[in-house]
Design a protein around this motif. Structure first.
Motif, PDB file in Angstrom:
ATOM      1  N   MET A   1       0.852  -1.181   0.000  1.00  0.00           N
ATOM      2  CA  MET A   1       0.000   0.000   0.000  1.00  0.00           C
ATOM      3  C   MET A   1       0.893   1.237   0.000  1.00  0.00           C
ATOM      4  SD  MET A   1      -2.866   1.289   2.791  1.00  0.00           S
ATOM      5  CE  MET A   1      -2.009   0.582   4.148  1.00  0.00           C
ATOM      6  N   ASP A   2       0.582   2.154  -0.891  1.00  0.00           N
ATOM      7  CA  ASP A   2       1.254   3.441  -0.920  1.00  0.00           C
ATOM      8  C   ASP A   2       0.423   4.428  -0.105  1.00  0.00           C
ATOM      9  OD1 ASP A   2       3.088   2.369  -2.819  1.00  0.00           O
ATOM     10  OD2 ASP A   2       1.609   2.724  -4.387  1.00  0.00           O
ATOM     11  N   ILE A   3       1.067   5.457   0.377  1.00  0.00           N
ATOM     12  CA  ILE A   3       0.365   6.458   1.177  1.00  0.00           C
ATOM     13  C   ILE A   3       0.662   7.847   0.625  1.00  0.00           C
ATOM     14  CG2 ILE A   3       0.219   7.570   3.446  1.00  0.00           C
ATOM     15  CD1 ILE A   3       0.690   4.843   4.689  1.00  0.00           C
ATOM     16  N   ILE A   4      -0.395   8.566   0.361  1.00  0.00           N
ATOM     17  CA  ILE A   4      -0.289   9.987   0.041  1.00  0.00           C
ATOM     18  C   ILE A   4      -0.693  10.715   1.312  1.00  0.00           C
ATOM     19  CG2 ILE A   4      -1.269  11.879  -1.304  1.00  0.00           C
ATOM     20  CD1 ILE A   4      -1.532   9.894  -3.640  1.00  0.00           C
ATOM     21  N   TYR A   5       0.129  11.671   1.728  1.00  0.00           N
ATOM     22  CA  TYR A   5      -0.171  12.328   2.998  1.00  0.00           C
ATOM     23  C   TYR A   5      -0.340  13.829   2.828  1.00  0.00           C
ATOM     24  CZ  TYR A   5       4.796  13.606   3.280  1.00  0.00           C
ATOM     25  OH  TYR A   5       6.047  14.115   3.033  1.00  0.00           O
ATOM     26  N   LEU A   6      -1.021  14.397   3.798  1.00  0.00           N
ATOM     27  CA  LEU A   6      -1.277  15.829   3.875  1.00  0.00           C
ATOM     28  C   LEU A   6      -1.063  16.213   5.330  1.00  0.00           C
ATOM     29  CD1 LEU A   6      -2.417  18.352   2.414  1.00  0.00           C
ATOM     30  CD2 LEU A   6      -4.697  17.508   2.920  1.00  0.00           C
ATOM     31  N   ARG A   7      -0.145  17.136   5.578  1.00  0.00           N
ATOM     32  CA  ARG A   7       0.224  17.495   6.942  1.00  0.00           C
ATOM     33  C   ARG A   7      -0.075  18.966   7.256  1.00  0.00           C
ATOM     34  NH1 ARG A   7       0.393  12.820   7.415  1.00  0.00           N
ATOM     35  NH2 ARG A   7       2.185  11.472   7.664  1.00  0.00           N
ATOM     36  N   GLU A   8      -0.472  19.177   8.498  1.00  0.00           N
ATOM     37  CA  GLU A   8      -0.641  20.522   9.054  1.00  0.00           C
ATOM     38  C   GLU A   8      -1.616  21.386   8.256  1.00  0.00           C
ATOM     39  OE1 GLU A   8       1.093  22.222  11.812  1.00  0.00           O
ATOM     40  OE2 GLU A   8       1.592  20.189  12.451  1.00  0.00           O
ATOM     41  N   LEU A   9      -2.728  20.783   7.834  1.00  0.00           N
ATOM     42  CA  LEU A   9      -3.776  21.548   7.160  1.00  0.00           C
ATOM     43  C   LEU A   9      -4.543  22.309   8.234  1.00  0.00           C
ATOM     44  CD1 LEU A   9      -5.203  22.229   4.499  1.00  0.00           C
ATOM     45  CD2 LEU A   9      -6.698  20.257   4.900  1.00  0.00           C
ATOM     46  N   LYS A  10      -4.349  23.606   8.297  1.00  0.00           N
ATOM     47  CA  LYS A  10      -4.935  24.445   9.351  1.00  0.00           C
ATOM     48  C   LYS A  10      -6.213  25.081   8.826  1.00  0.00           C
ATOM     49  CE  LYS A  10      -0.446  25.299  11.309  1.00  0.00           C
ATOM     50  NZ  LYS A  10       0.686  26.204  11.405  1.00  0.00           N
ATOM     51  N   ILE A  11      -7.296  24.891   9.599  1.00  0.00           N
ATOM     52  CA  ILE A  11      -8.603  25.384   9.187  1.00  0.00           C
ATOM     53  C   ILE A  11      -9.289  26.048  10.381  1.00  0.00           C
ATOM     54  CG2 ILE A  11     -10.803  24.793   8.120  1.00  0.00           C
ATOM     55  CD1 ILE A  11      -9.430  22.138   7.187  1.00  0.00           C
TER      56      ILE A  11
END
Length: 124
Positions: A1-11
């Motif tokens: 499994m590959d992982i696409i990540y998204l970090r520190e998305l501030k909302i």
């Protein structure tokens, strides 16, 4: 499994159970690990062949900024559901961080895993 990540998305959003929290916007921070098979995209070098993390971020910003949940747990479940269903992600790990919610603590929040892992095991 590959992982696409998204970090520190501030909302900025309204979140919390106390009266004062219902009157102001607070910052929540999202970290996502999303399962994806990147082989086709790596071969074609075409955005349509991968999970578009910019589209994921835009959708989550739109959703979270308009939400008014009391619990971080509810926000996490709803965000996970959006990613799993709207972006056809089979598995994700999501951390929702509500910084400053506890005096003396740097962070506080939840980490959830939803969907099916690569070996077919359901994660819940």
């Amino acid at each position: 499994m590959d992982i696409i990540y998204l970090r520190e998305l501030k909302i900025e959003t309204i979140i919390g159970v106390f009266d004062w929290e219902r009157q102001i916007k607070q910052t929540v921070v999202l970290d996502l690990d999303m399962a994806a098979d990147i082989r086709k995209a790596a071969s074609s070098d075409n955005l349509e062949d991968t999970l578009n993390y910019k589209a994921v971020a835009k959708r989550l910003i739109d959703f979270v900024s308009q939400s008014e949940f009391q619990l971080v747990e509810t926000l996490a479940e709803r965000v996970a559901n959006i990613v799993l269903t709207e972006f056809s992600v089979p598995w994700l790990r999501l951390q929702v961080n509500k910084r400053g919610a506890v005096r003396g603590a740097q962070d506080v929040g939840v980490i959830i895993e939803r969907g099916a892992a690569e070996n077919g095991t359901s994660v819940r």
